[in-house]
Scaffold this motif. Structure first.
Motif, PDB file in Angstrom:
ATOM      1  N   MET A   1       0.102 -25.758   7.675  1.00  0.00           N
ATOM      2  CA  MET A   1       0.389 -24.378   8.294  1.00  0.00           C
ATOM      3  C   MET A   1       0.457 -23.303   7.143  1.00  0.00           C
ATOM      4  O   MET A   1       0.900 -23.444   6.159  1.00  0.00           O
ATOM      5  CB  MET A   1       1.839 -24.750   8.787  1.00  0.00           C
ATOM      6  CG  MET A   1       2.613 -23.454   9.482  1.00  0.00           C
ATOM      7  SD  MET A   1       4.235 -24.124  10.162  1.00  0.00           S
ATOM      8  CE  MET A   1       4.677 -22.720  10.766  1.00  0.00           C
ATOM      9  N   ASP A   2       0.302 -22.188   7.623  1.00  0.00           N
ATOM     10  CA  ASP A   2       0.170 -20.765   6.879  1.00  0.00           C
ATOM     11  C   ASP A   2       1.464 -20.436   6.656  1.00  0.00           C
ATOM     12  O   ASP A   2       2.252 -20.399   7.340  1.00  0.00           O
ATOM     13  CB  ASP A   2      -0.666 -19.799   7.445  1.00  0.00           C
ATOM     14  CG  ASP A   2      -2.297 -19.902   7.535  1.00  0.00           C
ATOM     15  OD1 ASP A   2      -2.765 -20.825   6.657  1.00  0.00           O
ATOM     16  OD2 ASP A   2      -2.892 -19.566   8.483  1.00  0.00           O
ATOM     17  N   GLU A   3       1.633 -20.001   5.361  1.00  0.00           N
ATOM     18  CA  GLU A   3       2.801 -19.234   4.897  1.00  0.00           C
ATOM     19  C   GLU A   3       2.970 -17.987   5.774  1.00  0.00           C
ATOM     20  O   GLU A   3       2.187 -17.122   5.870  1.00  0.00           O
ATOM     21  CB  GLU A   3       2.886 -18.781   3.704  1.00  0.00           C
ATOM     22  CG  GLU A   3       3.908 -18.009   3.025  1.00  0.00           C
ATOM     23  CD  GLU A   3       5.534 -19.129   3.030  1.00  0.00           C
ATOM     24  OE1 GLU A   3       6.536 -18.321   2.993  1.00  0.00           O
ATOM     25  OE2 GLU A   3       5.374 -20.234   2.870  1.00  0.00           O
ATOM     26  N   PRO A   4       4.203 -17.947   6.430  1.00  0.00           N
ATOM     27  CA  PRO A   4       4.535 -16.481   7.232  1.00  0.00           C
ATOM     28  C   PRO A   4       4.479 -15.427   6.376  1.00  0.00           C
ATOM     29  O   PRO A   4       5.109 -15.460   5.028  1.00  0.00           O
ATOM     30  CB  PRO A   4       5.683 -16.806   7.933  1.00  0.00           C
ATOM     31  CG  PRO A   4       6.485 -18.044   7.125  1.00  0.00           C
ATOM     32  CD  PRO A   4       5.408 -18.720   6.618  1.00  0.00           C
ATOM     33  N   VAL A   5       4.231 -14.288   7.171  1.00  0.00           N
ATOM     34  CA  VAL A   5       4.404 -13.073   5.935  1.00  0.00           C
ATOM     35  C   VAL A   5       4.840 -11.937   6.872  1.00  0.00           C
ATOM     36  O   VAL A   5       4.716 -11.934   8.125  1.00  0.00           O
ATOM     37  CB  VAL A   5       3.069 -12.413   5.535  1.00  0.00           C
ATOM     38  CG1 VAL A   5       2.343 -13.709   4.605  1.00  0.00           C
ATOM     39  CG2 VAL A   5       1.906 -12.275   6.661  1.00  0.00           C
ATOM     40  N   LEU A   6       5.513 -11.100   6.336  1.00  0.00           N
ATOM     41  CA  LEU A   6       6.162  -9.987   7.078  1.00  0.00           C
ATOM     42  C   LEU A   6       5.236  -8.489   6.190  1.00  0.00           C
ATOM     43  O   LEU A   6       4.772  -8.646   5.285  1.00  0.00           O
ATOM     44  CB  LEU A   6       7.325  -9.446   6.750  1.00  0.00           C
ATOM     45  CG  LEU A   6       8.495 -10.737   7.220  1.00  0.00           C
ATOM     46  CD1 LEU A   6       9.775 -10.263   6.775  1.00  0.00           C
ATOM     47  CD2 LEU A   6       8.357 -10.758   8.684  1.00  0.00           C
ATOM     48  N   ARG A   7       4.934  -7.594   7.228  1.00  0.00           N
ATOM     49  CA  ARG A   7       4.122  -6.379   6.885  1.00  0.00           C
ATOM     50  C   ARG A   7       5.093  -5.389   6.869  1.00  0.00           C
ATOM     51  O   ARG A   7       5.778  -5.092   8.009  1.00  0.00           O
ATOM     52  CB  ARG A   7       2.845  -6.186   7.453  1.00  0.00           C
ATOM     53  CG  ARG A   7       1.780  -7.170   7.545  1.00  0.00           C
ATOM     54  CD  ARG A   7       0.677  -6.539   8.219  1.00  0.00           C
ATOM     55  NE  ARG A   7       0.142  -5.469   7.616  1.00  0.00           N
ATOM     56  CZ  ARG A   7      -0.646  -4.574   8.268  1.00  0.00           C
ATOM     57  NH1 ARG A   7      -0.978  -4.829   9.563  1.00  0.00           N
ATOM     58  NH2 ARG A   7      -1.334  -3.560   7.651  1.00  0.00           N
ATOM     59  N   THR A   8       5.162  -4.316   5.996  1.00  0.00           N
ATOM     60  CA  THR A   8       5.990  -3.322   5.887  1.00  0.00           C
ATOM     61  C   THR A   8       5.233  -2.201   5.220  1.00  0.00           C
ATOM     62  O   THR A   8       4.454  -2.359   4.557  1.00  0.00           O
ATOM     63  CB  THR A   8       7.435  -3.620   5.225  1.00  0.00           C
ATOM     64  OG1 THR A   8       8.359  -2.484   5.513  1.00  0.00           O
ATOM     65  CG2 THR A   8       7.308  -3.847   3.752  1.00  0.00           C
ATOM     66  N   HIS A   9       5.562  -0.893   5.506  1.00  0.00           N
ATOM     67  CA  HIS A   9       5.232   0.192   4.901  1.00  0.00           C
ATOM     68  C   HIS A   9       6.250   0.545   3.588  1.00  0.00           C
ATOM     69  O   HIS A   9       7.211   0.855   3.759  1.00  0.00           O
ATOM     70  CB  HIS A   9       5.392   1.518   5.762  1.00  0.00           C
ATOM     71  CG  HIS A   9       4.424   2.420   5.362  1.00  0.00           C
ATOM     72  ND1 HIS A   9       5.056   3.557   4.781  1.00  0.00           N
ATOM     73  CD2 HIS A   9       3.280   3.117   5.574  1.00  0.00           C
ATOM     74  CE1 HIS A   9       4.142   4.761   4.448  1.00  0.00           C
ATOM     75  NE2 HIS A   9       3.179   4.253   5.062  1.00  0.00           N
ATOM     76  N   ILE A  10       5.421   0.790   2.449  1.00  0.00           N
ATOM     77  CA  ILE A  10       5.923   0.967   1.327  1.00  0.00           C
ATOM     78  C   ILE A  10       5.339   2.108   0.604  1.00  0.00           C
ATOM     79  O   ILE A  10       3.946   2.000   0.460  1.00  0.00           O
ATOM     80  CB  ILE A  10       6.305  -0.222   0.141  1.00  0.00           C
ATOM     81  CG1 ILE A  10       7.209  -1.209   0.838  1.00  0.00           C
ATOM     82  CG2 ILE A  10       6.955   0.168  -0.966  1.00  0.00           C
ATOM     83  CD1 ILE A  10       7.198  -2.515  -0.036  1.00  0.00           C
ATOM     84  N   GLY A  11       5.793   2.977   0.213  1.00  0.00           N
ATOM     85  CA  GLY A  11       5.097   4.236  -0.487  1.00  0.00           C
ATOM     86  C   GLY A  11       3.844   4.715   0.605  1.00  0.00           C
ATOM     87  O   GLY A  11       4.007   5.166   1.583  1.00  0.00           O
ATOM     88  N   VAL A  12       2.607   4.597  -0.075  1.00  0.00           N
ATOM     89  CA  VAL A  12       1.657   5.142   0.661  1.00  0.00           C
ATOM     90  C   VAL A  12       0.943   4.118   1.612  1.00  0.00           C
ATOM     91  O   VAL A  12      -0.100   4.471   2.179  1.00  0.00           O
ATOM     92  CB  VAL A  12       0.621   5.986  -0.091  1.00  0.00           C
ATOM     93  CG1 VAL A  12       1.148   7.023  -0.685  1.00  0.00           C
ATOM     94  CG2 VAL A  12       0.006   4.989  -0.975  1.00  0.00           C
ATOM     95  N   GLY A  13       1.312   2.861   1.701  1.00  0.00           N
ATOM     96  CA  GLY A  13       0.444   1.818   2.358  1.00  0.00           C
ATOM     97  C   GLY A  13       1.359   0.667   2.808  1.00  0.00           C
ATOM     98  O   GLY A  13       2.720   0.767   2.576  1.00  0.00           O
ATOM     99  N   PHE A  14       0.603   0.037   3.264  1.00  0.00           N
ATOM    100  CA  PHE A  14       1.048  -1.209   3.784  1.00  0.00           C
ATOM    101  C   PHE A  14       1.270  -2.564   2.686  1.00  0.00           C
ATOM    102  O   PHE A  14       0.360  -2.496   1.990  1.00  0.00           O
ATOM    103  CB  PHE A  14       0.787  -1.740   5.067  1.00  0.00           C
ATOM    104  CG  PHE A  14       0.901  -1.122   6.405  1.00  0.00           C
ATOM    105  CD1 PHE A  14       2.256  -1.183   6.964  1.00  0.00           C
ATOM    106  CD2 PHE A  14      -0.053  -0.279   6.949  1.00  0.00           C
ATOM    107  CE1 PHE A  14       2.403  -0.611   8.352  1.00  0.00           C
ATOM    108  CE2 PHE A  14       0.165   0.525   7.887  1.00  0.00           C
ATOM    109  CZ  PHE A  14       1.326   0.239   8.577  1.00  0.00           C
ATOM    110  N   VAL A  15       2.183  -3.271   2.615  1.00  0.00           N
ATOM    111  CA  VAL A  15       2.192  -4.452   1.782  1.00  0.00           C
ATOM    112  C   VAL A  15       2.705  -5.611   2.608  1.00  0.00           C
ATOM    113  O   VAL A  15       3.270  -5.441   3.639  1.00  0.00           O
ATOM    114  CB  VAL A  15       3.169  -4.424   0.643  1.00  0.00           C
ATOM    115  CG1 VAL A  15       2.891  -3.329  -0.304  1.00  0.00           C
ATOM    116  CG2 VAL A  15       4.538  -3.838   1.001  1.00  0.00           C
ATOM    117  N   GLU A  16       2.309  -6.849   2.280  1.00  0.00           N
ATOM    118  CA  GLU A  16       2.888  -8.126   3.141  1.00  0.00           C
ATOM    119  C   GLU A  16       3.861  -8.810   2.124  1.00  0.00           C
ATOM    120  O   GLU A  16       3.698  -8.897   0.696  1.00  0.00           O
ATOM    121  CB  GLU A  16       1.749  -8.997   3.089  1.00  0.00           C
ATOM    122  CG  GLU A  16       0.732  -8.666   4.023  1.00  0.00           C
ATOM    123  CD  GLU A  16      -0.212  -9.682   4.302  1.00  0.00           C
ATOM    124  OE1 GLU A  16      -0.712 -10.695   3.907  1.00  0.00           O
ATOM    125  OE2 GLU A  16      -1.192  -9.415   5.353  1.00  0.00           O
TER     126      GLU A  16
END
Length: 98
Positions: A1-16
């Motif tokens: 099973m893949d590790e779950p991730v959250l995407r959010t906007h930080i600074g000028v781009g998205f991070v996981e």
């Protein structure tokens, strides 16, 4: 099973970010920090676990950005507070009636 991730906007781009307690813990820099995380998360009321996890899971860059925005708002700069665009939220509105 893949590790779950959250995407959010930080600074000028998205991070996981890690999407599980185990993922957050694994990303912490050292044993002392992991032990502090374990203590805080294990003693937290259930209704606070998600918020506490999110705080620990954010990189320092994001916490610094939040602190700077809060300081601007407290100083009376209303331009620091704004609604995020759908792109910044990575959000697609539901169809009408759904």
């Amino acid at each position: 099973m893949d590790e779950p991730v959250l995407r959010t906007h930080i600074g000028v781009g998205f991070v996981e970010l890690p999407g599980s307690l185990a993922g957050i813990r694994a990303g912490l820099p050292d044993d002392e920090t992991r032990e502090a995380f374990d203590r805080e998360i294990s003693q937290a009321p259930l209704e606070h676990v998600a918020l506490i996890a999110a705080e620990w899971g954010l990189p320092q860059e994001a916490r610094d950005e939040d602190d700077a925005l809060i300081a601007r708002i407290r100083a009376g700069d209303a331009t620091a507070a704004r609604e995020l665009t759908p792109e910044e939220l990575d959000y697609e509105p539901a169809e009408p009636g759904r």
